[in-house]
Design an enzyme around this catalytic site. Sequence first.
Site, PDB file in Angstrom:
ATOM      1  N   SER A  23      45.756  29.471  33.761  1.00  0.00           N
ATOM      2  CA  SER A  23      45.053  30.494  32.962  1.00  0.00           C
ATOM      3  C   SER A  23      44.626  29.939  31.604  1.00  0.00           C
ATOM      4  O   SER A  23      43.510  30.173  31.140  1.00  0.00           O
ATOM      5  CB  SER A  23      45.976  31.694  32.704  1.00  0.00           C
ATOM      6  OG  SER A  23      46.204  32.397  33.882  1.00  0.00           O
ATOM      7  N   ARG A  27      40.675  29.057  30.115  1.00  0.00           N
ATOM      8  CA  ARG A  27      40.199  29.627  28.851  1.00  0.00           C
ATOM      9  C   ARG A  27      39.878  28.542  27.840  1.00  0.00           C
ATOM     10  O   ARG A  27      38.921  28.667  27.067  1.00  0.00           O
ATOM     11  CB  ARG A  27      41.259  30.582  28.286  1.00  0.00           C
ATOM     12  CG  ARG A  27      41.373  31.880  29.086  1.00  0.00           C
ATOM     13  CD  ARG A  27      42.706  32.543  28.827  1.00  0.00           C
ATOM     14  NE  ARG A  27      42.803  33.899  29.357  1.00  0.00           N
ATOM     15  CZ  ARG A  27      43.021  34.197  30.632  1.00  0.00           C
ATOM     16  NH1 ARG A  27      43.131  33.242  31.535  1.00  0.00           N
ATOM     17  NH2 ARG A  27      43.116  35.455  31.016  1.00  0.00           N
ATOM     18  N   GLY A  94      39.236  32.773  40.831  1.00  0.00           N
ATOM     19  CA  GLY A  94      38.979  34.166  40.464  1.00  0.00           C
ATOM     20  C   GLY A  94      38.849  34.339  38.958  1.00  0.00           C
ATOM     21  O   GLY A  94      38.039  35.138  38.486  1.00  0.00           O
ATOM     22  N   SER A 167      44.524  44.238  33.960  1.00  0.00           N
ATOM     23  CA  SER A 167      43.965  42.970  34.430  1.00  0.00           C
ATOM     24  C   SER A 167      43.547  42.134  33.238  1.00  0.00           C
ATOM     25  O   SER A 167      42.663  42.523  32.460  1.00  0.00           O
ATOM     26  CB  SER A 167      42.750  43.214  35.330  1.00  0.00           C
ATOM     27  OG  SER A 167      42.034  42.001  35.497  1.00  0.00           O
ATOM     28  N   GLN A 169      42.063  39.389  33.462  1.00  0.00           N
ATOM     29  CA  GLN A 169      40.731  38.841  33.729  1.00  0.00           C
ATOM     30  C   GLN A 169      39.654  39.805  33.234  1.00  0.00           C
ATOM     31  O   GLN A 169      38.699  39.396  32.567  1.00  0.00           O
ATOM     32  CB  GLN A 169      40.572  38.567  35.228  1.00  0.00           C
ATOM     33  CG  GLN A 169      41.489  37.449  35.701  1.00  0.00           C
ATOM     34  CD  GLN A 169      41.374  37.175  37.188  1.00  0.00           C
ATOM     35  OE1 GLN A 169      40.767  37.943  37.927  1.00  0.00           O
ATOM     36  NE2 GLN A 169      41.954  36.078  37.622  1.00  0.00           N
ATOM     37  N   ASP A 322      51.647  36.988  39.701  1.00  0.00           N
ATOM     38  CA  ASP A 322      51.453  35.876  40.641  1.00  0.00           C
ATOM     39  C   ASP A 322      52.772  35.411  41.259  1.00  0.00           C
ATOM     40  O   ASP A 322      52.768  34.628  42.212  1.00  0.00           O
ATOM     41  CB  ASP A 322      50.753  34.709  39.931  1.00  0.00           C
ATOM     42  CG  ASP A 322      49.328  35.085  39.532  1.00  0.00           C
ATOM     43  OD1 ASP A 322      48.744  35.967  40.184  1.00  0.00           O
ATOM     44  OD2 ASP A 322      48.813  34.515  38.553  1.00  0.00           O
ATOM     45  N   LYS A 349      44.152  39.380  45.649  1.00  0.00           N
ATOM     46  CA  LYS A 349      44.339  38.035  45.082  1.00  0.00           C
ATOM     47  C   LYS A 349      43.699  37.011  46.022  1.00  0.00           C
ATOM     48  O   LYS A 349      42.886  37.366  46.850  1.00  0.00           O
ATOM     49  CB  LYS A 349      45.829  37.767  44.858  1.00  0.00           C
ATOM     50  CG  LYS A 349      46.439  38.670  43.790  1.00  0.00           C
ATOM     51  CD  LYS A 349      45.800  38.412  42.431  1.00  0.00           C
ATOM     52  CE  LYS A 349      46.291  39.373  41.371  1.00  0.00           C
ATOM     53  NZ  LYS A 349      45.539  39.245  40.122  1.00  0.00           N
ATOM     54  N   ARG A 353      48.035  39.458  49.367  1.00  0.00           N
ATOM     55  CA  ARG A 353      49.389  38.890  49.268  1.00  0.00           C
ATOM     56  C   ARG A 353      50.482  39.867  49.701  1.00  0.00           C
ATOM     57  O   ARG A 353      51.613  39.428  49.909  1.00  0.00           O
ATOM     58  CB  ARG A 353      49.653  38.364  47.854  1.00  0.00           C
ATOM     59  CG  ARG A 353      48.925  37.061  47.600  1.00  0.00           C
ATOM     60  CD  ARG A 353      49.331  36.423  46.287  1.00  0.00           C
ATOM     61  NE  ARG A 353      48.631  35.150  46.114  1.00  0.00           N
ATOM     62  CZ  ARG A 353      48.287  34.635  44.947  1.00  0.00           C
ATOM     63  NH1 ARG A 353      48.574  35.281  43.837  1.00  0.00           N
ATOM     64  NH2 ARG A 353      47.669  33.469  44.888  1.00  0.00           N
TER      65      ARG A 353
HETATM   66  C1  S3P Z   1      44.778  35.646  35.535  1.00  0.00           C
HETATM   67  C2  S3P Z   1      45.142  36.962  35.574  1.00  0.00           C
HETATM   68  C3  S3P Z   1      45.753  37.602  36.747  1.00  0.00           C
HETATM   69  C4  S3P Z   1      46.357  36.550  37.689  1.00  0.00           C
HETATM   70  C5  S3P Z   1      45.438  35.413  37.930  1.00  0.00           C
HETATM   71  C6  S3P Z   1      45.062  34.721  36.638  1.00  0.00           C
HETATM   72  C7  S3P Z   1      44.103  35.154  34.328  1.00  0.00           C
HETATM   73  O1  S3P Z   1      44.758  38.322  37.432  1.00  0.00           O
HETATM   74  O2  S3P Z   1      46.720  37.146  38.907  1.00  0.00           O
HETATM   75  O3  S3P Z   1      46.043  34.464  38.805  1.00  0.00           O
HETATM   76  O4  S3P Z   1      44.019  33.931  34.133  1.00  0.00           O
HETATM   77  O5  S3P Z   1      43.645  35.979  33.545  1.00  0.00           O
HETATM   78  P1  S3P Z   1      44.374  39.814  36.953  1.00  0.00           P
HETATM   79  O6  S3P Z   1      44.143  39.751  35.508  1.00  0.00           O
HETATM   80  O7  S3P Z   1      43.131  40.230  37.676  1.00  0.00           O
HETATM   81  O8  S3P Z   1      45.559  40.647  37.340  1.00  0.00           O
END
Ligand code: S3P
Length: 434
Positions: A23, A27, A94, A167, A169, A322, A349, A353
């Site tokens: 993550s 970023r 993702g 979330s 993300q 995760d 995911k 999962r």
């Molecule tokens: C992530 C946020 C999570 C996580 C993903 C990485 C991120 O997803 O499951 O593996 O880097 O922001 P969500 O924010 O959609 O829950």
Amino acid sequence: MTTVRIDPQGPLAGAVAPPADKSVSHRAALLAGMSTRPVRILNYLDAADTNSTLAAVEALGAEVRRDGEAIVVRGVGLRGTRDPGRPIDVGNAGTLMRLLPGWLAAQEGRSFVLDGDASIRRRPVDRVAVPLAEMGAQIAPTDGRFPPVTVTGVPLHGITYVLPVASAQVKSCVLLAGLLAEGETTVVEPEPSRDHTERMLTLAGVPVRRSGDRVTVGRIDELAFPEQFVVPADPSSAAFWQAAAAIVPGSRIVVEHCGVNRTRTGFIEILRRMGGVVDGELEPALAGDEIASGEPVSDLVTTHAPLRGTIVEAHEVPAAIDELPLVGLLGCFAEGETIVRGAQELRVKESDRVTAVVTALNALGGDAEATPDGFIVRGTGGLRGGRMASGGDHRMAMLGAIAGLASRDGVEIDGMDAAAVSYPGFLHDLARLR
Ligand code: S3P
């Protein structure tokens, strides 16, 4: 696709330095790409997912080069992306698929297509398309929901967005768009999700205001990302070793220099509640490199101990999202029932999962049941072993290997190669602990 057999093991002992945080790496590459002065990123995750992010920022005009141990990114600035002339391939990532539209939506006069692998094409992007459209963006997912998605850059305006599900993300996507939008942008979170974006934006000189469950940013002209940034080790990768130490009798594993940001350490708290012994401090004060990176790290020592079942409630889900499949694995070795609730997000995911973990644990002799928003595992004192498939999901592949170490007969994992998405050196590290 490779099939790997992992045989049961006696005590696991030693120290492991898990790979860099996925993550944080995504970023760091994106924010460096949005800056203008060069950024040296140390300990950038060299794995399929995060290499997709480097390729994406390169396609958008940033210069990316390796300099010894570091990745140096010379970005294009907040508004200076180039038309890549072809679809941007996010691969399996993702996080890249959800964060990048936040930046691209405001690149006036340019148009982008984002696509990825078969798993990505099954994962919803309407969750970012909805708030971006509210900000004025022109964003068109396929069938209104899925990649490939077309983003046409237009002027944006700030909004207040109440996240329907926690979330990081989606939060991050809206905050990135907020840097380019007129006025202020606020995201309201139902539960705290990982806050790496907010920490990094603060490091980059952006006034990020946090008030209770609300995060606010405003329009800025430039990002001043630090010249050097060090990525900590990934707590989600470390969790495999903590789980292994917890379920293989007599084990003691040290995880070195691991990221222990409180928004990521839910698994350790759940493991401790189950009776697991994990020594080390969560979210200690920042020192040394961590001051420059804004992310706390600790050495964590996990020792085998008898486990008891637990209930993981919805509010605990984001900080352990995760690692929840691993909670299911622990449940097989625990006394009583282990229940995970409020985790319907697991179904969207890299694979579904909920189904994946229940199918795998039952195939290996466990007693697991899916629920609409999680699963129930009845502890049976161990796992027989057998054969399971990763389904192309990196975390399921590595879960299978850890199950093999603690099983009676060993586990064969079809599709072990999926581990390269986040942890290319996984089998190598496993061999060193035996
Ligand atoms: C992530 C946020 C999570 C996580 C993903 C990485 C991120 O997803 O499951 O593996 O880097 O922001 P969500 O924010 O959609 O829950």
